[in-house]
Write a protein that holds these residues in place. Structure first.
Motif, mmCIF file in Angstrom:
data_model
loop_
_atom_site.group_PDB
_atom_site.id
_atom_site.type_symbol
_atom_site.label_atom_id
_atom_site.label_comp_id
_atom_site.label_asym_id
_atom_site.label_seq_id
_atom_site.Cartn_x
_atom_site.Cartn_y
_atom_site.Cartn_z
ATOM 1 N N GLU B 54 0.826 -1.206 0.000
ATOM 2 C CA GLU B 54 0.000 0.000 0.000
ATOM 3 C C GLU B 54 0.865 1.263 0.000
ATOM 4 O O GLU B 54 0.434 2.314 -0.436
ATOM 5 C CB GLU B 54 -0.928 0.009 1.223
ATOM 6 C CG GLU B 54 -2.032 -1.021 1.178
ATOM 7 C CD GLU B 54 -2.943 -0.832 -0.028
ATOM 8 O OE1 GLU B 54 -3.415 0.293 -0.244
ATOM 9 O OE2 GLU B 54 -3.158 -1.813 -0.775
ATOM 10 N N ALA B 55 2.073 1.123 0.578
ATOM 11 C CA ALA B 55 2.933 2.309 0.694
ATOM 12 C C ALA B 55 3.743 2.544 -0.571
ATOM 13 O O ALA B 55 4.165 3.662 -0.837
ATOM 14 C CB ALA B 55 3.873 2.149 1.887
ATOM 15 N N ILE B 58 3.948 5.622 -3.278
ATOM 16 C CA ILE B 58 4.406 6.951 -2.868
ATOM 17 C C ILE B 58 5.827 7.231 -3.352
ATOM 18 O O ILE B 58 6.191 8.381 -3.608
ATOM 19 C CB ILE B 58 4.307 7.109 -1.330
ATOM 20 C CG1 ILE B 58 4.480 8.579 -0.916
ATOM 21 C CG2 ILE B 58 5.338 6.281 -0.613
ATOM 22 C CD1 ILE B 58 3.385 9.476 -1.360
ATOM 23 N N ASP B 279 -1.832 10.184 -2.518
ATOM 24 C CA ASP B 279 -0.490 10.211 -1.942
ATOM 25 C C ASP B 279 -0.549 10.176 -0.414
ATOM 26 O O ASP B 279 0.237 9.513 0.239
ATOM 27 C CB ASP B 279 0.230 11.490 -2.378
ATOM 28 C CG ASP B 279 0.852 11.318 -3.755
ATOM 29 O OD1 ASP B 279 0.704 10.202 -4.309
ATOM 30 O OD2 ASP B 279 1.457 12.277 -4.251
ATOM 31 N N HIS B 282 -1.066 6.685 0.776
ATOM 32 C CA HIS B 282 0.133 5.851 0.660
ATOM 33 C C HIS B 282 1.180 6.224 1.703
ATOM 34 O O HIS B 282 1.850 5.372 2.283
ATOM 35 C CB HIS B 282 0.729 5.978 -0.745
ATOM 36 C CG HIS B 282 -0.155 5.437 -1.811
ATOM 37 N ND1 HIS B 282 -0.731 4.182 -1.736
ATOM 38 C CD2 HIS B 282 -0.595 5.977 -2.986
ATOM 39 C CE1 HIS B 282 -1.469 3.973 -2.809
ATOM 40 N NE2 HIS B 282 -1.414 5.059 -3.581
#
Lengths: 254, 312
Positions: B54-55, B58, B279, B282
């Motif tokens: 999920e991150a 970014i 953003d 994330h």
């Protein structure tokens, strides 16, 4: 002559755990600078007897002690400063209990508890005690390693060194040889004979021959009753005062 | 006669069948146990994987810079003109509040564990243990509520600070929450020290206090360290109570009476408002990864410390 040299005088010592009495009124005197051995089968109250002497019995709940124990004339069962008493008595347990500290710290434990902090004094005491316990030569190069890492026999000698570290007047040994080999046992026995000149030794042992080798006088304890106290030669002779003593020391008994 | 013969014939047929069922059952149980053991590893890896997934987007965003993310104190994730994702203030907030909580909780926790295991009588011991377990059972939102109302007012009236929800408040609340864990685990560690050590020390003329600090503490140090670490884990991970008690201001604290925000509280407060796939969304997950790494670092150092102690 004997009367004046008593270091421990015990009168009608009774000890009960809850309702079960394990010492039924023991009366005896222990002389200064003698090796006094206590023999008897398991569950006779030998260890309990030693526990009464240094008052570690206090920490067993439900134990009740009556009678009098006088050490150097002081009634220790009514004593307030038990720490002073325990410093006067060295105790060696059947299985070696190396505290989880270094060899040096193990031996320096009691002097430190008593308030000694000078490093040089402590080093002196540690060296003297380890030499007395015939352990110095084996460990002098690794005094900072863990005491619990030593072998069983070495650990037992470490506990003896520790018991000597507070310069006790009385040394109690509770079946000290059950965890160590015969050679080491003999070495420690020699140490004890040497120490006898300076201190009183109380030796609890399951090995009747050990009592015969070392002790000046011997007490035969059976199920909490004192059967006989006499000079060791008499206890081990063919005609001790009590028939049961003869049977026990000759292995007929039980 | 006939009946007896019949039963004799039936029995040998039944016994092998039962034995087969027993063996199969045993295999099944073994399999379940094995699975539950392995599942711990799978869950940890899976959690890390999904949070990281999920991150990940970014890193391809124009507004993001990893160095700024770690070391910039400016956190303006919703700014229209200049979006900044600096989490340094949040990390410092988490660390400082954990440090403060441990500063309070470790002496109290160890002290009460020593008292319970060595000094108090059996009746008092039982009641104390029950009360401490009760303390552990209080939900964190209730602790947060206490921080927000009771503690906050007390801090304002005692220190004269303009706001009562701050580092000190959160630290005390977190300390109170960690104490029960520290107490129960260190009490177990002390109980595990063999009685023969106590007796040997007693026979050498040691007082009770000398036994505690010369024998018990060195002997139980691994267990005590584990207790403290679980306390740290609780303090780092706690969200609701710190969200309510710390004031929730993004800044590096300069004193006990400054408000702070922690990594955990930040995620809890903002994740609901961030639109999925943005953003902001994330970066919050990346904050989660950071938190994960932080606790991992704490556990790892502890592991090294324990090994260091053991080798000595």
């Amino acid at each position: 002559m004997e009367q004046t040299t008593n270091t421990i005088e015990i009168e009608d010592l009774r000890l009960a755990y809850g309702v079960k009495e394990v010492l039924h009124g023991v009366t005896l005197n222990i002389h200064r600078n003698e090796i006094f051995s206590i023999i008897g089968p398991a569950k006779s109250g030998k260890t309990s007897f030693l526990r009464c002497l240094n008052r570690t019995i206090d920490f067993i709940s439900q134990a009740t002690v009556s009678g009098t124990i006088r050490v150097d004339g002081e009634d220790i069962l009514r004593l307030k400063d038990i720490y002073h008493l325990r410093r006067k008595i060295g105790m060696v347990a059947p299985l070696p209990v190396g505290l989880p500290l270094s060899i040096f710290d193990n031996v320096a434990f009691a002097p430190r508890c008593a308030g000694l902090t000078q490093k040089t004094d402590l080093a002196e005491i540690v060296e003297r005690c380890l030499k007395q316990a015939a352990l110095w030569d084996e460990v002098k190069d690794r005094l900072n390693t863990l005491g619990t890492a030593l072998s069983g026999g070495q650990q037992q000698r470490l506990t003896i060194a520790r018991a000597l570290s507070h310069q006790p007047e009385i040394l109690c040994l509770d079946e000290f040889s059950i965890a160590i080999d015969p050679v080491t046992t003999m070495r420690i026995e020699d140490v004890l004979k040497e120490l006898r000149k300076e201190i009183t030794i109380i030796l609890v042992t399951n090995l009747t021959q050990q009592a015969r080798r070392l002790a000046d006088r011997t007490m035969f304890l059976l199920n909490g009753d004192c059967i006989e106290i006499d000079r060791t030669e008499i206890i081990f002779s063919d005609t001790p005062g009590n028939r049961k003593t003869y049977e026990y020391v000759n292995g007929i008994f039980g | 006669m006939n009946k007896e013969v019949n039963t004799d014939i039936v029995r040998p047929k039944q016994i092998p069948r039962r034995a087969f069922a027993a063996i199969a059952g045993e295999k099944l149980i073994e399999l379940i146990i094995r699975l539950s053991g392995v599942s711990a590893i799978i869950f940890v890896l899976a959690i890390f994987f999904f949070v990281f997934r999920e991150a990940l987007p970014i890193f391809f965003s124009d507004h993001f810079d990893l160095f700024k993310f770690l070391f910039n104190t400016q956190w303006y994730p919703t700014s229209a003109v200049n979006v900044r994702y600096g989490t340094f203030a949040l990390t410092v907030g988490s660390i400082s509040i954990t440090f403060l909580a441990m500063l309070i909780a470790v002496p109290f926790g160890l002290g009460s564990a020593i008292y319970i295991s060595e000094f108090c009588g059996p009746k008092q011991k039982e009641s104390l243990k029950i009360i401490i377990e009760l303390l552990a059972a209080i939900p964190s939102v209730v602790w947060g509520f206490i921080g927000l109302t009771v503690m906050s007012r007390m801090i304002i009236s005692i220190t004269g600070a303009p706001v009562g929800v701050n580092l000190l408040n959160g630290g005390i609340i977190l300390a109170l929450m960690s104490v029960p864990i520290i107490v129960s685990i260190s009490e177990d560690a002390l109980k595990a020290v063999p009685d023969s050590y106590r007796e040997a020390a007693l026979a050498l003329g040691a007082t009770r206090w000398q036994i505690v600090y010369r024998v018990l503490l060195p002997a139980a140090k691994n267990g005590l360290l584990a207790a403290v670490l679980l306390g740290v884990g609780r303090a780092v991970g706690e969200t609701m109570a710190v969200l309510m008690a710390t004031g929730h201001a993004v800044q590096i604290p300069h004193g006990l009476l400054d408000s702070v925000r922690t990594l955990t509280a930040n995620i809890a407060a903002e994740l609901g408002e961030a639109s999925v796939g943005s953003d902001h969304y994330h970066v919050l997950f990346l904050t989660g990864v950071l938190l994960f790494l932080l606790t991992f670092a704490v556990n790892l150092t502890a592991d090294f410390v324990i090994r260091g102690i053991r080798r000595k």
